[in-house]
Design a protein around this motif. Structure first.
Motif, short mmCIF file in Angstrom:
data_model
loop_
_atom_site.label_atom_id
_atom_site.label_comp_id
_atom_site.label_asym_id
_atom_site.label_seq_id
_atom_site.Cartn_x
_atom_site.Cartn_y
_atom_site.Cartn_z
N TRP A 65 0.83 -1.20 0.00
CA TRP A 65 0.00 0.00 0.00
C TRP A 65 0.87 1.26 0.00
CZ3 TRP A 65 -4.80 -1.14 -1.05
CH2 TRP A 65 -5.36 -2.32 -0.59
N THR A 230 -9.18 0.09 10.13
CA THR A 230 -9.03 1.38 9.45
C THR A 230 -8.90 1.22 7.95
OG1 THR A 230 -7.72 3.44 9.43
CG2 THR A 230 -6.50 1.38 9.61
N THR A 231 -9.28 2.26 7.24
CA THR A 231 -8.99 2.40 5.82
C THR A 231 -8.40 3.79 5.61
OG1 THR A 231 -10.86 0.98 5.21
CG2 THR A 231 -9.90 2.34 3.47
N LYS A 232 -7.24 3.84 5.00
CA LYS A 232 -6.60 5.11 4.65
C LYS A 232 -6.85 5.33 3.16
CE LYS A 232 -4.53 4.46 8.69
NZ LYS A 232 -5.02 5.06 9.94
N PHE A 233 -7.31 6.52 2.77
CA PHE A 233 -7.64 6.72 1.37
C PHE A 233 -7.40 8.16 0.93
CE2 PHE A 233 -11.35 7.11 4.02
CZ PHE A 233 -12.14 8.13 3.50
N GLU A 301 -8.96 9.25 6.46
CA GLU A 301 -8.98 7.91 7.05
C GLU A 301 -10.27 7.71 7.82
OE1 GLU A 301 -5.89 7.39 9.96
OE2 GLU A 301 -6.94 8.59 11.45
N THR A 307 -14.70 -3.96 12.72
CA THR A 307 -14.50 -3.87 11.28
C THR A 307 -15.79 -3.47 10.57
OG1 THR A 307 -12.71 -5.50 11.34
CG2 THR A 307 -13.77 -5.11 9.21
N GLU A 310 -16.31 0.27 11.00
CA GLU A 310 -15.39 1.03 10.15
C GLU A 310 -15.80 0.96 8.69
OE1 GLU A 310 -12.47 1.81 7.32
OE2 GLU A 310 -12.82 -0.29 7.84
N GLN A 311 -16.19 -0.21 8.22
CA GLN A 311 -16.54 -0.35 6.81
C GLN A 311 -17.83 0.39 6.47
OE1 GLN A 311 -15.07 -2.00 3.83
NE2 GLN A 311 -13.50 -1.17 5.18
N TYR A 314 -16.65 3.94 6.04
CA TYR A 314 -15.88 4.11 4.80
C TYR A 314 -16.81 4.11 3.58
CZ TYR A 314 -12.98 3.15 0.78
OH TYR A 314 -12.41 3.21 -0.47
N ILE A 336 -7.29 3.62 -2.19
CA ILE A 336 -6.97 3.11 -0.86
C ILE A 336 -5.45 3.08 -0.71
CG2 ILE A 336 -7.06 1.12 0.69
CD1 ILE A 336 -9.80 0.49 -0.45
N SER A 339 -4.65 -0.13 5.03
CA SER A 339 -5.81 -0.65 5.75
C SER A 339 -5.36 -1.72 6.73
CB SER A 339 -6.83 -1.26 4.77
OG SER A 339 -6.33 -2.47 4.23
#
Length: 447
Positions: A65, A230-233, A301, A307, A310-311, A314, A336, A339
């Motif tokens: 990533w 987490t998701t970083k985008f 983020e 999960t 968080e999803q 997101y 993305i 994550s």
């Protein structure tokens, strides 16, 4: 198994551990650019006779990533060599940082895995005499790069742990892997290692992170629980320029689209199943005050204690981006950049770690669990890989005095914790090996 002998063998490395930490602190490197750090780790391990793997033997490129472009990689490789990295080692990495020591006792037994992260934060370090690294001459010389989370200490502990274990491998059974992970900040690196398969023969995996404490120190918590998913985008809005006064109707304002998206995204934080976080870390757009902005880029983020929580957040953020882009007739693109899932250490292993740590007299405090309050760590990928196969995992917290909070430009920690952390790992490992030996004996007796 002689734990006292192992703990004694670690003592001469106390000053070495501190020196390594300060060297890494001075030459801090961001995710996927830790070429000097990796080269120094490999060189140290080789000097101590420790077998080491790195490059494509450690990393699956399909899961890297936020991997930098070639121009960025060349710049950081060049800087690493100028700052003392072995050029041949940098070349041998094939563009991928990180390393793994492998200590094989030559005797049957489980495979034990330790993970230590090595990257820094994108923070400019404080430059005033009140900040100890600056005062004593080991503050970061690299712009926008600072070890503000203790990974310099983590790497140093892992190196000393590997050296001590290799030197005393006749005392061990089974195999020990010590992973030096790139790209933890932003949750970018662990999945690439997991998907290379290097943990697939593992029977136990343990990590360690330095944390501040108001109590006695150095101290140890058996495991951290409640790592957030987490998701970083990154979000890119693309519109069209026009004169802001004469013909604003001809423009498609990417900044306004971004502003609408930000407002919308922050409307979905509530969730009865758990807590969540959303942060817009940076926003960059436009070219002038009298020009309708054609471009705007956000770095964002989402986080969640579960999960699913968080999803949900997101996916809501994605919908808000698309709706805002449509409202202002802009294009949008979401990439993305990192994550990880939620993560929880195992109670039984945490209890074993704390019981074993009683042999480490330098530790002044012990706790079973540290409850996380919003942090993420892609070590969760490593824990999950083993836990899905019925194997235990723990993420130890090493407690010490800190000068400021994590990710702060004045972060620093009392280095007395470093050799204590090495010894805690040694004690836990010996206890696990003794347990495996007893279980094997009991099985043979039954048979």
């Amino acid at each position: 198994m002689n734990l006292t002998q192992l703990l004694t063998a670690a003592d001469p490395y106390a000053e070495t551990c501190t020196a390594i930490r300060r060297d890494f602190h001075k030459y801090a490197e961001l995710a996927w650019t830790e070429f000097r750090t990796t080269a120094k780790i490999i060189d140290f391990l080789k000097q101590h006779g420790v077998p080491v793997k790195f490059g494509l033997d450690l990393v699956n490129p399909e899961y890297t990533w936020s991997y930098p472009d070639e121009e960025t990689l060349v710049l950081h490789k060049t800087r690493a060599i100028e700052q003392g990295a072995d050029e041949a080692l940098v070349s041998a990495m094939a563009g991928y940082t990180g390393a793994m020591a492998v200590i094989d006792s030559g005797k049957p037994g489980p495979t034990y895995i330790f993970r230590f992260d090595i990257d820094c934060n994108d923070v400019d370090e404080a430059a005033d005499p009140g900040h100890r690294p600056f005062k004593e001459g080991f503050s970061s010389v690299n712009e926008h790069c600072m070890h503000a989370c203790g990974h310099d200490g983590h790497a140093a502990m892992g190196m000393v742990l590997a050296a001590v274990l290799h030197e005393n491998r006749e005392l061990l059974t089974g195999k020990v892997k010590v992973i030096f992970q790139p790209g933890e900040e932003g949750d970018k690196g662990a999945q690439a290692i997991v998907e290379r398969g290097v943990l697939d023969d593992g029977d136990v995996v343990m990590g360690m992170h330095i944390f501040g404490t108001e109590g006695l120190y150095p101290g140890l918590c058996g495991t951290i629980k409640g790592l957030y998913a987490t998701t970083k985008f990154d979000i890119a809005f693309t519109g069209d320029n026009s004169h802001a006064g004469a013909a604003p109707e001809d423009g498609k304002n990417a900044i306004l689209a971004a502003a609408m998206a930000i407002g919308g995204m922050n409307s979905f934080l509530q969730d009865g199943r758990g807590s969540s976080r959303l942060n817009i870390g940076t926003i960059n757009g436009g070219t002038g005050r009298n020009v309708v902005a054609k471009n705007c880029v956000l770095r964002a983020e989402t986080r969640g204690s579960d999960t699913a929580v968080e999803q949900r957040l997101y996916k809501a953020a994605v919908r808000c981006v698309k709706a805002a882009a449509d409202a202002f007739e802009c294009e949008s693109d979401i990439r993305i950049m990192g994550s990880c899932p939620t993560g929880n250490g195992d109670d039984a292993l945490a209890e074993l770690i704390i019981q074993a740590s009683e042999a480490v007299d330098v530790l002044k405090d012990r706790k079973l669990v540290l409850i996380n309050t919003g942090g993420t760590d892609d070590f969760a990928y490593m824990m999950r890989r083993l836990q899905e196969r019925g194997k235990p995992a723990c993420y130890m917290a090493l407690l010490t005095k800190i000068a400021a909070g994590h990710h702060n430009s004045r972060f620093d920690f009392d280095e007395c914790c470093l050799i204590a952390g090495v010894k805690a790992c040694l004690a836990a490992l010996v206890r696990l090996m003794e347990q495996a030996s007893r279980e094997k004996s009991e099985e043979e007796t039954v048979q």
